[in-house]
Write an enzyme that holds these catalytic residues in place. Structure first.
Site, PDB file in Angstrom:
ATOM      1  N   ARG A 114       0.822  -1.213   0.000  1.00 29.59           N
ATOM      2  CA  ARG A 114       0.000   0.000   0.000  1.00 29.59           C
ATOM      3  C   ARG A 114       0.857   1.265   0.000  1.00 29.59           C
ATOM      4  O   ARG A 114       0.344   2.360  -0.243  1.00 29.59           O
ATOM      5  CB  ARG A 114      -0.950  -0.006   1.200  1.00 29.59           C
ATOM      6  CG  ARG A 114      -0.267  -0.017   2.551  1.00 29.59           C
ATOM      7  CD  ARG A 114      -1.309  -0.079   3.672  1.00 29.59           C
ATOM      8  NE  ARG A 114      -0.688  -0.179   4.988  1.00 29.59           N
ATOM      9  CZ  ARG A 114      -0.339  -1.309   5.573  1.00 29.59           C
ATOM     10  NH1 ARG A 114      -0.520  -2.458   4.931  1.00 29.59           N
ATOM     11  NH2 ARG A 114       0.210  -1.325   6.776  1.00 29.59           N
ATOM     12  N   TYR A 115       2.165   1.103   0.312  1.00 28.28           N
ATOM     13  CA  TYR A 115       3.050   2.260   0.352  1.00 28.28           C
ATOM     14  C   TYR A 115       3.902   2.408  -0.912  1.00 28.28           C
ATOM     15  O   TYR A 115       4.295   3.516  -1.263  1.00 28.28           O
ATOM     16  CB  TYR A 115       3.994   2.169   1.563  1.00 28.28           C
ATOM     17  CG  TYR A 115       3.271   2.131   2.889  1.00 28.28           C
ATOM     18  CD1 TYR A 115       2.446   3.187   3.293  1.00 28.28           C
ATOM     19  CD2 TYR A 115       3.402   1.035   3.739  1.00 28.28           C
ATOM     20  CE1 TYR A 115       1.785   3.146   4.509  1.00 28.28           C
ATOM     21  CE2 TYR A 115       2.745   0.989   4.956  1.00 28.28           C
ATOM     22  CZ  TYR A 115       1.932   2.048   5.335  1.00 28.28           C
ATOM     23  OH  TYR A 115       1.280   2.008   6.531  1.00 28.28           O
ATOM     24  N   THR A 116       4.241   1.308  -1.542  1.00 24.92           N
ATOM     25  CA  THR A 116       5.148   1.371  -2.692  1.00 24.92           C
ATOM     26  C   THR A 116       4.384   1.577  -3.994  1.00 24.92           C
ATOM     27  O   THR A 116       3.187   1.296  -4.087  1.00 24.92           O
ATOM     28  CB  THR A 116       5.980   0.081  -2.795  1.00 24.92           C
ATOM     29  OG1 THR A 116       5.097  -1.030  -2.970  1.00 24.92           O
ATOM     30  CG2 THR A 116       6.822  -0.123  -1.550  1.00 24.92           C
TER      31      THR A 116
END
Length: 821
Positions: free
Chosen positions: A122-124
């Site tokens: 969800r961050y990359t």
């Protein structure tokens, strides 16, 4: 009343069901999960990731999108597995230390060579890399087949067009059921050159291919040791190579040394490597390291290992290679799917299969473009007819009640097809201008030419190969880079034990009862003649040191037995003990037989064919044999010379073929003759007579005599002398010799005859183990038939057991008075 399900029970054999079910599972893992396709080098999960990214428009020229978006697309449409498996695969495709040419362009934390995990998906963010676009290039031109996805709701590619040889370029690793693949990555330009070489010469050999593809090229660089493992893998599909970190030894301003590691072997975890080195230092398995730190940053890797001032950096580095992942082996297994079946392939077969795939891709693309060109030309032919009969066409259309009537009229009146008629009806009025008419004509003529070219390609295999070569060359020009991994051919492929041991001078002793040990040469301090000595070893009443040599830990030591056999051991293989320790039984080191003992020891630095071993037996037989014949000695020994009945090997010396030999006997006789008097013989020959002996006499020593040297004799009562070499005239081999000492009850019979240049120390060891070391120059020079001087004070019942000349030790003791006799 609801219908009741009728129960159906079917009995089956459990062993048959297990066999069938496991086989189905195994084939599913092999074909649909673990092994790459030889054509595009991709496993299904990697193929689905790239296809989904392309479908989402996440190409290299578009902005990054969340990784979760990609993972969701893949597992929702194509890959019925967990999201973590898909994300981990995508992360690896974005890691520059795992993929030689990254297929995913990642944005954010995608892990590190220290083993750090990537951030949550969800961050990359990610998108396709530029080179991965070449894997999917022309995918819309009917170049590949498609198949249903897992639920039949979508279509997915069976294989990618793969416009470069991805299988060898990025490699692959996977464990299936009963088999595994491990294909190393390679340099793009070299692999493309290999494909071009195969296309130009189908009969090319593996050695010829290795001229353009020297070996794997890992993303983390490092060094490959030797080419034999590479060649074996390329020729058979299986092999093993040794990969070593790139390390340099540099000098600090303070004069100390440090080891700098800048490149690691493929897939080595840097953090775990540093931890392992620290553990070895803490457990004292590697000594000499004072500091260890990681100075790596975004500019590159740098591990610093500080070395203690008195330690040998090369030895420490070799120990690190041996005991840590600074040196690893990479097992190559070129296993891939060929027509859906797992096969082990040679390098040439991998290139051939890729070339065959590209032929299919080019033909299918050409056929697709031909269909498109012919369809367009067909339409243009209709438009040309309409433009040639413009007034009639306009009149027909104007007078038609419906489009269907107009279409039918065009077909019937101008012999057009339905598609051509529809194209005329769809034509805008602006295309009726003269300029537009010229454009249509130009387009038609260019299409006619293109169609001819495309048909020529399909009819000509050579043209297909030319296109493949041109497109591969274009990819090479765009994406080629420098080779990272160095292939080292001048160094050792494996680290020998002696590489881990520092070279040092040692003394090796062997007792009469067969106890052997080594100890540093510096253990013995030099004393003056007549000293009382120091305890050289612990002995009991019936044991004493019989042989003592000065050598090195890296030298090969040849042990010659009384039965004429020879054994070998490295200096470092002999256990090290303290000065007063006995050592270990020789039978624990060498496979000597019962009733056999060692009575000659020779240290050898190099088995030079121009050097010789000169043998003399107790009964005066001599033999000369090339040293090179003793280079390969089995563990259970080798026959050095054939002995006559009741004879024993007495002495062995190393010569260069030009020396003078002296042989001394117990009764004080000595003969001097050139070694060339004894012709060179084979290893198992018996030899010839060196000196003629009386019945009660035996040989006590044989030496090489230099012109400006002296003959040293030592008697059993501790007396000795030095006599100039010129006092011993040269005789013929086999004579009785000259008198060399006055034998009395006071001094006893001879126990040793040595040749000395005055640059050595003399070691004398008594039967009880007392040792004295003295400067050879402290011994008087006297005539040939004199008695000599006292060298060591001994008790009445004592006698000299053995004598040796060793390297001079500069440390001196106070002189003691000389006692002349």
């Amino acid at each position: 009343m609801s219908e009741q399900n009728t129960p159906q029970v079917r009995e089956i054999n459990i062993s048959q069901e297990m066999r069938t079910s496991f086989l189905d599972y195994a084939m599913s893992v092999i074909v649909s999960r673990a092994l790459p396709d030889v054509r595009d080098g991709l496993k299904p999960v990697h193929r689905r990731i790239l296809y989904a990214m392309n479908d989402l428009g996440m190409t290299s020229d578009k902005p990054y999108k969340k990784s979760a978006r990609i993972v969701g697309e893949v597992i929702g449409k194509y890959h019925p597995h967990g999201d973590s498996a898909v994300y981990e695969s995508m992360v690896r495709m974005a890691q520059d230390f795992n993929y030689r040419y990254m297929l995913v362009d990642g944005h954010g934390n995608f892990g590190s060579v220290d083993g750090d995990s990537a951030a949550a998906m969800r961050y990359t963010e990610a998108r396709m890399s530029k080179i991965s676009m070449e894997i999917l290039r022309d995918i819309t031109k009917d170049t590949i087949d498609y198949q249903d996805n897992y639920d039949g709701s979508e279509r997915e590619p069976v294989v990618m067009p793969s416009r470069f040889p991805n299988l060898l370029v990025n490699g692959a690793a996977g464990i299936a059921v009963g088999m595994a693949t491990n294909i190393p990555p390679h340099q793009l330009g070299e692999i493309i050159d290999g494909v071009l070489a195969v296309s130009e010469n189908p009969d090319i050999t593996i050695p010829e291919l290795m001229e353009v593809i020297p070996g794997p090229d890992f993303p983390t660089a490092g060094q490959i040791l030797g080419r034999s493992g590479i060649r074996k893998a390329y020729e058979s599909g299986r092999g093993s190579i040794t990969i070593r970190a790139k390390a340099e030894i540099e000098q600090t301003s303070s004069g100390k040394e440090r080891i700098i590691v800048t490149e690691l072997p493929y897939q080595v975890n840097k953090a775990k490597l540093i931890e392992k080195i620290a553990d070895l230092v803490r457990d004292k398995k590697i000594e000499g390291i004072t500091d260890l730190r990681d100075e790596s940053d975004r500019t590159g890797m740098r591990i610093v290992i500080e070395i203690r001032r008195d330690a040998n950096a090369n030895v420490i580095l070799n120990n690190l290679y041996k005991q840590t992942a600074l040196q690893t082996s990479f097992g190559i297994n070129l296993l891939a799917l060929v027509d859906g079946q797992p096969k082990v392939l040679t390098l040439k077969q991998c290139l051939e299969h890729y070339l065959d795939h590209q032929k299919v891709v080019i033909r299918r693309r050409t056929a697709y473009e031909l269909r498109k060109a012919e369809a367009r030309a067909h339409i243009l032919e209709g438009l040309r007819v309409a433009l040639d009969h413009l007034d009639a066409v306009i009149s027909l259309i104007r007078n038609s009640q419906t489009a269907e009537i107009a279409r039918t009229g065009l077909i019937e009146q101008f012999s057009l097809t339905e598609k051509q008629a529809q194209a005329i009806l769809d034509m805008r009025l602006q295309r009726l201008t003269g300029l537009e008419r010229e454009k249509i004509e130009e387009e038609y003529q260019s299409l006619v030419k293109l169609i001819a070219e495309l048909k020529d390609i399909l009819a000509n295999e050579y043209k297909v190969l030319e296109i493949i070569r041109e497109e591969l060359t274009e990819i090479k020009e765009r994406f080629n880079d420098e080779r990272r991994t160095e292939i080292v051919t001048s160094g050792l492929e494996t680290i020998e034990d002696e590489d881990l041991i520092e070279r040092e001078n040692i003394v090796v002793t062997l007792t009469h009862n067969g106890y052997v040990k080594r100890l540093p040469a510096s253990t013995y301090r030099s004393q003056k003649r007549g000293g009382k000595g120091v305890q050289g070893m612990g002995t009991n009443e019936d044991d004493f040191v019989e042989h003592l040599i000065s050598t090195s830990t890296h030298d090969t030591i040849l042990f010659f037995s009384n039965k004429g056999k020879v054994y070998r051991a490295k200096g470092y293989e002999i256990p090290e003990y303290g000065r007063t320790a006995k050592g270990i039984p020789i039978i624990n080191l060498l496979e000597v037989e019962k009733g056999e003992w060692i009575n000659a020891i020779i240290p050898v630095t190099e088995f030079n064919a121009e050097l010789y071993l000169f043998f003399t037996t107790k009964h005066g037989v001599s033999k000369r044999t090339s040293l090179s014949q003793f280079a390969n000695i089995r563990n259970n020994g080798l026959i050095a010379l054939s002995l006559r009945e009741d004879d024993e090997l007495m002495g062995v010396r190393l010569t260069d073929g030009t020396k003078q030999i002296i042989i001394g006997t117990k009764n004080g006789l000595l003969i001097r003759f050139p070694e060339t008097d004894v012709r060179e013989m084979g290893r198992t020959a018996a030899g010839v007579k060196g000196i003629t002996l009386t019945d009660d006499d035996v040989v006590v020593g044989m030496e090489i005599l230099e012109e400006e040297s002296h003959v040293l004799i030592v008697t059993e009562k501790g007396y000795g002398k030095r006599t100039p070499a010129e006092e011993y005239r040269t005789q013929s081999r086999g004579g009785k010799g000259l008198k060399t000492a006055k034998i009395t009850e006071n001094n006893g019979q001879l126990v040793a005859v040595k040749a000395t240049k005055g640059e050595e120390d003399l070691m004398i060891i008594t039967a009880s183990g007392v040792l004295i070391r003295m400067d050879i120059n402290d011994i008087s020079i006297t005539g040939r038939v004199t008695q000599g001087v006292r060298l060591i004070r001994m008790a009445e019942e004592e006698h000299v057991a053995t004598v040796a000349l060793v390297e001079k030790n500069e440390e001196d003791e106070n002189e003691e008075e000389q006692e002349e006799v």
